[in-house]
Design a protein around this motif. Structure first.
Motif, PDB file in Angstrom:
ATOM      1  N   TYR A 264     -16.922   3.108 -10.726  1.00 49.59           N
ATOM      2  CA  TYR A 264     -16.566   4.063 -11.060  1.00 49.59           C
ATOM      3  C   TYR A 264     -15.398   4.932 -10.709  1.00 49.59           C
ATOM      4  N   VAL A 265     -14.490   5.105 -11.494  1.00 46.04           N
ATOM      5  CA  VAL A 265     -13.387   5.941 -11.551  1.00 46.04           C
ATOM      6  C   VAL A 265     -14.120   7.972 -11.080  1.00 46.04           C
ATOM      7  N   MET A 266     -13.275   7.767 -10.409  1.00 48.67           N
ATOM      8  CA  MET A 266     -13.705   9.361  -9.709  1.00 48.67           C
ATOM      9  C   MET A 266     -12.020  10.162 -10.176  1.00 48.67           C
ATOM     10  N   PHE A 267     -12.332  11.037 -10.710  1.00 47.67           N
ATOM     11  CA  PHE A 267     -11.751  12.510 -10.948  1.00 47.67           C
ATOM     12  C   PHE A 267     -11.969  13.516 -10.451  1.00 47.67           C
ATOM     13  N   LYS A 268     -10.746  14.047 -10.504  1.00 42.93           N
ATOM     14  CA  LYS A 268     -11.402  15.685  -9.741  1.00 42.93           C
ATOM     15  C   LYS A 268     -12.276  16.325 -10.079  1.00 42.93           C
ATOM     16  N   ASP A 269     -13.092  15.975 -11.460  1.00 37.43           N
ATOM     17  CA  ASP A 269     -13.945  16.732 -11.611  1.00 37.43           C
ATOM     18  C   ASP A 269     -15.210  16.149 -11.980  1.00 37.43           C
ATOM     19  N   GLY A 270     -15.227  15.117 -12.245  1.00 41.23           N
ATOM     20  CA  GLY A 270     -16.354  13.716 -12.561  1.00 41.23           C
ATOM     21  C   GLY A 270     -16.190  12.431 -12.336  1.00 41.23           C
TER      22      GLY A 270
ATOM     23  N   SER B 275       0.703  -1.703   0.167  1.00 38.25           N
ATOM     24  CA  SER B 275      -0.139   0.172   0.470  1.00 38.25           C
ATOM     25  C   SER B 275       0.997   1.127  -0.014  1.00 38.25           C
ATOM     26  N   LEU B 276       0.572   2.178  -1.036  1.00 39.32           N
ATOM     27  CA  LEU B 276       1.659   3.412  -1.317  1.00 39.32           C
ATOM     28  C   LEU B 276       0.284   5.232  -1.104  1.00 39.32           C
ATOM     29  N   LYS B 277       1.035   6.032  -0.861  1.00 41.95           N
ATOM     30  CA  LYS B 277      -0.292   6.961  -0.568  1.00 41.95           C
ATOM     31  C   LYS B 277       0.195   8.432  -1.099  1.00 41.95           C
ATOM     32  N   ASP B 278       2.265   7.683  -1.505  1.00 44.59           N
ATOM     33  CA  ASP B 278       2.918   9.149  -1.787  1.00 44.59           C
ATOM     34  C   ASP B 278       2.443   9.449  -3.033  1.00 44.59           C
ATOM     35  N   PHE B 279       1.244   9.994  -3.126  1.00 43.65           N
ATOM     36  CA  PHE B 279       1.287  10.287  -4.564  1.00 43.65           C
ATOM     37  C   PHE B 279       1.717  11.576  -5.514  1.00 43.65           C
ATOM     38  N   THR B 280       2.093  11.548  -6.896  1.00 47.14           N
ATOM     39  CA  THR B 280       2.490  12.925  -7.427  1.00 47.14           C
ATOM     40  C   THR B 280       1.231  14.139  -8.262  1.00 47.14           C
ATOM     41  N   GLY B 281       0.088  13.084  -8.388  1.00 46.94           N
ATOM     42  CA  GLY B 281      -0.644  14.189  -9.074  1.00 46.94           C
ATOM     43  C   GLY B 281      -0.402  14.145 -10.104  1.00 46.94           C
ATOM     44  N   LYS B 282       0.526  13.631 -10.464  1.00 49.80           N
ATOM     45  CA  LYS B 282       0.167  13.206 -12.744  1.00 49.80           C
ATOM     46  C   LYS B 282      -1.087  12.503 -12.711  1.00 49.80           C
ATOM     47  N   GLU B 283      -1.652  13.158 -13.696  1.00 57.50           N
ATOM     48  CA  GLU B 283      -2.670  12.415 -14.096  1.00 57.50           C
ATOM     49  C   GLU B 283      -2.117  11.417 -15.000  1.00 57.50           C
ATOM     50  N   PHE B 284      -3.111  10.188 -15.517  1.00 56.82           N
ATOM     51  CA  PHE B 284      -3.157   9.033 -16.275  1.00 56.82           C
ATOM     52  C   PHE B 284      -3.329   9.546 -17.661  1.00 56.82           C
ATOM     53  N   ASP B 285      -2.743   8.887 -18.434  1.00 53.24           N
ATOM     54  CA  ASP B 285      -3.085   8.399 -20.102  1.00 53.24           C
ATOM     55  C   ASP B 285      -3.780   7.502 -20.248  1.00 53.24           C
TER      56      ASP B 285
ATOM     57  N   ASP C 209      -4.588  13.717  -3.789  1.00 57.29           N
ATOM     58  CA  ASP C 209      -3.380  13.625  -4.982  1.00 57.29           C
ATOM     59  C   ASP C 209      -3.084  12.731  -5.498  1.00 57.29           C
ATOM     60  N   ALA C 210      -4.070  11.661  -5.610  1.00 56.44           N
ATOM     61  CA  ALA C 210      -3.974  10.704  -6.972  1.00 56.44           C
ATOM     62  C   ALA C 210      -4.744  10.758  -7.851  1.00 56.44           C
ATOM     63  N   ALA C 211      -4.354   9.453  -8.594  1.00 57.09           N
ATOM     64  CA  ALA C 211      -4.970  10.314 -10.407  1.00 57.09           C
ATOM     65  C   ALA C 211      -6.057  10.179 -10.942  1.00 57.09           C
ATOM     66  N   ILE C 212      -6.474   8.833  -9.609  1.00 58.93           N
ATOM     67  CA  ILE C 212      -8.031   8.467 -10.056  1.00 58.93           C
ATOM     68  C   ILE C 212      -7.978   7.400  -8.375  1.00 58.93           C
ATOM     69  N   ASN C 213      -9.666   8.041  -8.609  1.00 59.69           N
ATOM     70  CA  ASN C 213     -10.079   7.160  -6.720  1.00 59.69           C
ATOM     71  C   ASN C 213     -11.329   6.076  -7.993  1.00 59.69           C
ATOM     72  N   LEU C 214     -10.741   5.122  -7.160  1.00 60.45           N
ATOM     73  CA  LEU C 214     -11.446   4.599  -8.000  1.00 60.45           C
ATOM     74  C   LEU C 214     -12.886   3.413  -6.763  1.00 60.45           C
ATOM     75  N   VAL C 215     -14.265   3.745  -7.151  1.00 65.05           N
ATOM     76  CA  VAL C 215     -14.803   3.042  -6.037  1.00 65.05           C
ATOM     77  C   VAL C 215     -15.738   2.284  -6.352  1.00 65.05           C
ATOM     78  N   PHE C 216     -16.132   1.020  -5.601  1.00 69.04           N
ATOM     79  CA  PHE C 216     -16.720  -0.025  -5.700  1.00 69.04           C
ATOM     80  C   PHE C 216     -17.896  -0.256  -5.332  1.00 69.04           C
ATOM     81  N   VAL C 217     -18.904  -0.604  -5.989  1.00 66.28           N
ATOM     82  CA  VAL C 217     -20.388  -0.653  -5.752  1.00 66.28           C
ATOM     83  C   VAL C 217     -21.484  -1.510  -5.899  1.00 66.28           C
ATOM     84  N   ALA C 218     -21.942  -2.017  -4.835  1.00 61.92           N
ATOM     85  CA  ALA C 218     -22.153  -3.434  -4.854  1.00 61.92           C
ATOM     86  C   ALA C 218     -23.873  -3.157  -5.534  1.00 61.92           C
ATOM     87  N   ASN C 219     -24.197  -4.360  -6.702  1.00 63.74           N
ATOM     88  CA  ASN C 219     -26.112  -4.170  -7.035  1.00 63.74           C
ATOM     89  C   ASN C 219     -26.300  -4.813  -5.925  1.00 63.74           C
TER      90      ASN C 219
END
Length: 203
Positions: A90-96, A46-56, A127-137
């Protein structure tokens, strides 16, 4: 100085436009290469020290396929109880927030806005490029407990992909806001957030 300012403005505009797209078409994921399995397991952490760089888009496609894509016509890269495939990613970016459509290999805009305050108080989620949100139906799941077990398989795939890449880090988190996040994602009473996971380039 003027050229630098223009470049920064163009970069910011590009990121804004990226986050406002209704659909993000992803390139075909790369399904070969990476580190040997035992090496990736040895380096998983587990790593938490992110650069803030976006993913291509290619990195994003590879990550999401490894996470929860299809490796056969009707089966995924992870098992699920009775093959219910009850988890949505679900993929969470900073604007959506986008829904990952694994069959079509694309991201579909779910809600616009910055909802990262629903992920909890840890500053590194921003600072993470994305945050993944796992949702159970839960209306699809064989039972609620199975949905949480299946989430664990998915989360581990994220860890192994990051370890294989070498320059990516991730941390799974259960300390999200259970009062803020579900309404922000417009979830129904049959949907439950099981886990969130920050992913990004590490310093």
């Amino acid at each position: 100085m003027k050229q630098l300012l223009i470049a920064v403005c163009l970069f910011a505009s590009a990121l804004f436009a990226y986050a406002q797209q209704e659909t993000i078409e992803l390139p075909a994921p790369t399904k070969t290469g990476g580190k040997p399995l035992l090496e990736a397991l040895n380096e998983r952490q587990s790593l938490k020290d992110f650069t803030g760089k976006e993913f291509d888009n290619q990195t994003l496609s590879n990550l999401l396929w490894a996470t929860y894509g299809f490796n056969r016509p009707d089966k995924r890269t992870v098992p699920s109880s009775q093959n219910r495939q009850e988890i949505d990613v679900y993929v969470m970016f900073k604007d959506g927030v986008y829904f990952y459509d694994a069959k079509e290999n694309k991201l579909k805009l779910h809600v616009k806005g910055d909802f990262r305050d629903g992920l909890g108080s840890q500053a590194y989620v921003n600072d993470a490029a994305i945050n993944l949100v796992f949702v159970a139906n839960l209306d699809k799941a064989s039972n609620r407990e199975a949905a949480f077990i299946d989430t664990g398989y998915i989360s581990q795939n994220v860890y192994l992909f990051c370890a294989s890449e070498g320059n990516l880090g991730t941390v799974a988190r259960g300390s999200f806001s259970r009062t803020k996040l579900p309404p922000a994602l417009k979830l129904t009473d049959k949907q439950e957030v099981t886990l969130v996971q920050a992913v990004g380039y590490v310093k």
